[in-house]
Write a protein that holds these residues in place. Structure first.
Motif, mmCIF file in Angstrom:
data_model
loop_
_atom_site.group_PDB
_atom_site.id
_atom_site.type_symbol
_atom_site.label_atom_id
_atom_site.label_comp_id
_atom_site.label_asym_id
_atom_site.label_seq_id
_atom_site.Cartn_x
_atom_site.Cartn_y
_atom_site.Cartn_z
ATOM 1 N N ARG A 1 117.527 38.401 24.555
ATOM 2 C CA ARG A 1 116.799 38.756 23.345
ATOM 3 C C ARG A 1 115.604 37.830 23.183
ATOM 4 O O ARG A 1 115.547 36.763 23.785
ATOM 5 N N LYS A 2 114.684 38.218 22.347
ATOM 6 C CA LYS A 2 113.490 37.409 22.124
ATOM 7 C C LYS A 2 113.882 36.033 21.585
ATOM 8 O O LYS A 2 114.753 35.931 20.729
ATOM 9 N N GLY A 3 113.221 34.988 22.088
ATOM 10 C CA GLY A 3 113.507 33.645 21.599
ATOM 11 C C GLY A 3 114.748 33.036 22.217
ATOM 12 O O GLY A 3 115.185 31.966 21.825
ATOM 13 N N ARG A 4 115.345 33.750 23.176
ATOM 14 C CA ARG A 4 116.553 33.225 23.829
ATOM 15 C C ARG A 4 116.364 33.258 25.336
ATOM 16 O O ARG A 4 115.609 34.065 25.861
ATOM 17 N N LYS A 5 117.091 32.395 26.009
ATOM 18 C CA LYS A 5 117.121 32.484 27.476
ATOM 19 C C LYS A 5 118.558 32.304 27.936
ATOM 20 O O LYS A 5 119.405 31.840 27.175
ATOM 21 N N ARG A 6 118.792 32.698 29.179
ATOM 22 C CA ARG A 6 120.150 32.577 29.720
ATOM 23 C C ARG A 6 120.223 31.386 30.653
ATOM 24 O O ARG A 6 119.359 31.202 31.505
ATOM 25 N N VAL A 7 121.254 30.569 30.469
ATOM 26 C CA VAL A 7 121.465 29.440 31.380
ATOM 27 C C VAL A 7 122.929 29.454 31.818
ATOM 28 O O VAL A 7 123.791 30.036 31.153
ATOM 29 N N LEU A 8 123.178 28.787 32.927
ATOM 30 C CA LEU A 8 124.568 28.644 33.358
ATOM 31 C C LEU A 8 125.266 27.627 32.458
ATOM 32 O O LEU A 8 124.676 26.625 32.044
ATOM 33 N N LEU A 9 126.517 27.890 32.196
ATOM 34 C CA LEU A 9 127.318 26.987 31.376
ATOM 35 C C LEU A 9 127.291 25.553 31.939
ATOM 36 O O LEU A 9 127.387 24.580 31.193
ATOM 37 N N ALA B 1 127.064 32.718 32.519
ATOM 38 C CA ALA B 1 125.743 32.630 31.898
ATOM 39 C C ALA B 1 125.878 32.770 30.388
ATOM 40 O O ALA B 1 126.630 33.614 29.910
ATOM 41 N N VAL B 2 125.201 31.902 29.642
ATOM 42 C CA VAL B 2 125.223 31.996 28.176
ATOM 43 C C VAL B 2 123.792 32.021 27.640
ATOM 44 O O VAL B 2 122.871 31.526 28.281
ATOM 45 N N ARG B 3 123.654 32.585 26.439
ATOM 46 C CA ARG B 3 122.334 32.648 25.807
ATOM 47 C C ARG B 3 122.112 31.407 24.959
ATOM 48 O O ARG B 3 122.987 31.022 24.180
ATOM 49 N N VAL B 4 120.980 30.782 25.148
ATOM 50 C CA VAL B 4 120.644 29.601 24.333
ATOM 51 C C VAL B 4 119.254 29.794 23.746
ATOM 52 O O VAL B 4 118.443 30.550 24.287
ATOM 53 N N PRO B 5 118.963 29.108 22.625
ATOM 54 C CA PRO B 5 117.615 29.197 22.045
ATOM 55 C C PRO B 5 116.574 28.679 23.040
ATOM 56 O O PRO B 5 116.834 27.718 23.744
ATOM 57 N N ARG B 6 115.451 29.339 23.099
ATOM 58 C CA ARG B 6 114.403 28.963 24.034
ATOM 59 C C ARG B 6 113.749 27.632 23.675
ATOM 60 O O ARG B 6 113.635 27.316 22.511
#
Lengths: 111, 457
Positions: free
Chosen positions: A3-11, A106-111
């Motif tokens: 989603r906008k303003g978020r990115k996916r990173v590995l746990l 993978a989790v979504r975190v704030p950009r």
């Protein structure tokens, strides 16, 4: 899709972990690298998500416990070890590296 | 700090580093050396040894270890707690006593022996008396496997360990005492903790949990920042510095490798954890959600705030029973198309097992280098055709020995009559292995009477 303003990173970028066994159940203790990230783990790494992550790899349910004092979550993965202990044919019969398998999520975190 | 009692972990399992206990005793001041030898199925292995020779059935490595340590232990007045006694603590104590006498320590050593955990001879009486011993994981009744039971031991707690120390034991040798009880026992003895001081007993239990796996609390098998953990070749095993109020520090001897940090201790706290609010031992129910950790200088973590609740009226019982047979065979396939060749070999082998009419409870294939540890999570993005090599690892399990035996003869032929570029069979044909399985259960506490006796050398 992110989603906008978020990115996916590995746990793995946010947490470390250790795992062990109790019979046919593997436990994964997931620990936030910084206390600030603990609420994110609580929100993103739900029992349902972990069950989906390990779908086909475990035969039983997933339970989650919270340890806010240690900024950690404990997961019990039932039916994860082909019978466990001496019965199991798996390389990882004692669930020692299930921890790192969870860190692939993978989790979504704030950009 | 004058009230601190120093308990050092010298052994995290049977097979742990032989140098560790000696380094713990000589590397700096300690009061107690804690040596844990027993895993879930160790007791059944020992039972088998004892049935062949009534003088065996304990962790034999403990005796040469004591031979090396006893002169230093007696000189420095360090006491030992260990569950090395297995299913024959008395024979273990006699072997240690004989060693002590050859070292000229007659009259200078008292060995405490803790027994009462043994239930094998009483199983039918217990079942008849209403102790169903249902499997805690599967809820099945013990009658399913009664005629195949090889060992049965209740987990005893810290109280008999503390009692042995109170009566003057220098070395306490136990049967199936909990790993944590070997650390809590010295604290109960040193501080005079009562059997209902739940918070303190819980604190001692947490201390025991932290050091029961040896170096796993001081930098070994530690994921966080692992590349910067110094000098693991010289790793210092953990030491608990305990205080009468239940707070304690986790540390290690100066000049040793490894690391004691909040992050590393946290990894060990969650190891083999169930419900963290209910860590059940014979001594108390410890609440791991109350633990507070703080860094107090280099390689020193303060643990405080631990709360506990009353012990339950049950003890856990560890039973072992004969399950069946298994065997695992491996072959290595090389580039090009290493993974595809290994997959093809697996198909060929499975077809042949099927054509032979062999029946197995399970056939499990893993491709080491591809998916053995992370399963489909590791192959989701595909597997490179350029992967240099893959080990095919295939295992079978059955109730009967015959199909497993036949399986072990089907691996080697694949070298000449299967897919190409295969090697790695130097170890020879795999051997069928007897499976002794674990059966956890509960028993009413009143059925089990811990027993403490002293042997003066």
């Amino acid at each position: 899709m992110p989603r906008k303003g978020r990115k996916r990173v590995l746990l793995y970028a946010l947490a470390h972990a250790r795992s062990g066994d109790k019979g046919d159940t593997a436990n994964v203790g997931l620990i936030a690298r910084t206390p600030e990230d603990y609420p994110l783990l609580v929100r993103e790494v739900t029992a349902a998500r972990v069950a989906r992550h390990f779908r086909g790899m475990i035969t039983g349910p997933v339970e989650r416990y919270e340890l806010p004092n240690l900024h950690a979550l404990n997961f019990l993965l039932h039916g994860a070890l082909d019978g466990g202990g001496t019965v199991s044919l798996k390389t990882d019969a004692q669930g020692k590296v299930f921890s790192t398998a969870l860190l692939r999520m993978a989790v979504r975190v704030p950009r | 700090m004058t009230d601190a009692v120093r308990i050092a972990a010298g052994q995290g399992f049977w097979g742990d580093w032989l140098e560790a206990p000696y380094r713990q005793v000589t590397g700096g001041p300690i009061d107690y050396l804690m040596m844990d030898y027993l895993a879930e199925v160790t007791m059944s292995i020992m039972q088998k040894q004892k049935s062949r020779d009534p003088g065996l059935g304990y962790a034999k490595d403990f005796v040469p270890s004591m031979e090396r340590l006893l002169p230093v232990l007696t000189e420095r007045r360090v006491k030992v707690t260990s569950n090395a006694g297995g299913v024959n603590p008395r024979a273990c104590a006699e072997a240690v006593a004989a060693t002590a006498r050859t070292l000229g320590l007659s009259g200078k050593l008292t060995i405490g022996i803790v027994t009462g955990d043994e239930l094998l001879g009483r199983l039918d009486e217990l079942l008849a008396g209403g102790q169903a011993l249902h499997n805690l994981d599967t809820a099945r009744p013990l009658s399913d496997v009664r005629d195949r039971v090889l060992s049965a031991n209740a987990y005893l707690g810290a109280a008999p360990v503390a009692l042995a120390l109170q009566r003057g034991a220098d070395i306490v040798i136990t049967g199936r005492v909990t790993d944590t009880g070997l650390t809590l026992g010295p604290m109960m003895h040193a501080f005079g903790w009562r059997a209902d001081a739940w918070d303190r007993l819980a604190a001692g239990t947490v201390a025991g949990h932290i050091i029961e796996c040896g170096a796993q609390a001081s930098g070994g098998n530690c994921l966080i920042d692992w590349q910067r953990i110094p000098d693991l070749a010289n790793v210092g095993y953990p030491i608990v510095e305990a205080h009468a109020d239940g707070t304690f520090d986790v540390t290690k001897h100066p000049g040793t490798g490894g690391r004691v940090s909040v992050a590393g201790v946290t990894e060990q706290l969650v190891y083999e954890m169930g419900n963290p609010a209910e860590y059940i031992t014979p001594d108390c129910v410890a609440d791991f959600t109350t633990i507070r950790l703080a860094e107090r200088g280099k390689d020193r973590v303060r643990v405080s705030g631990v709360r506990g609740r009353p012990a339950t009226d049950k003890l856990k019982v560890s039973l072992a029973y004969f399950y069946g047979y298994k065997a695992v065979g491996t072959l290595v396939y090389a580039w090009p198309d290493a993974y595809r060749k290994a997959q093809a070999a697996d198909r060929v082998l499975r077809q042949r097992l099927k054509d032979l009419g062999l029946e197995f409870e399970t056939i499990l294939t893993e491709f080491v280098g591809v998916d053995a540890t992370h399963g489909r999570l590791a192959t989701a993005a595909g597997v490179s055709a350029d992967i240099p090599e893959v080990q095919l690892r295939i295992g079978v399990r059955a109730r009967d020995k015959a199909p497993v035996e036949r399986f072990t003869r089907e691996i080697a032929p694949l070298i000449l009559n299967g897919p190409p570029s295969v090697t790695g069979f130097a170890g020879g044909r795999p051997k069928p292995e007897e499976i002794v399985a674990y059966w956890p259960a509960l028993i009413d506490k009143r059925e089990v009477q811990p027993c403490v006796e002293l042997m003066r050398v």
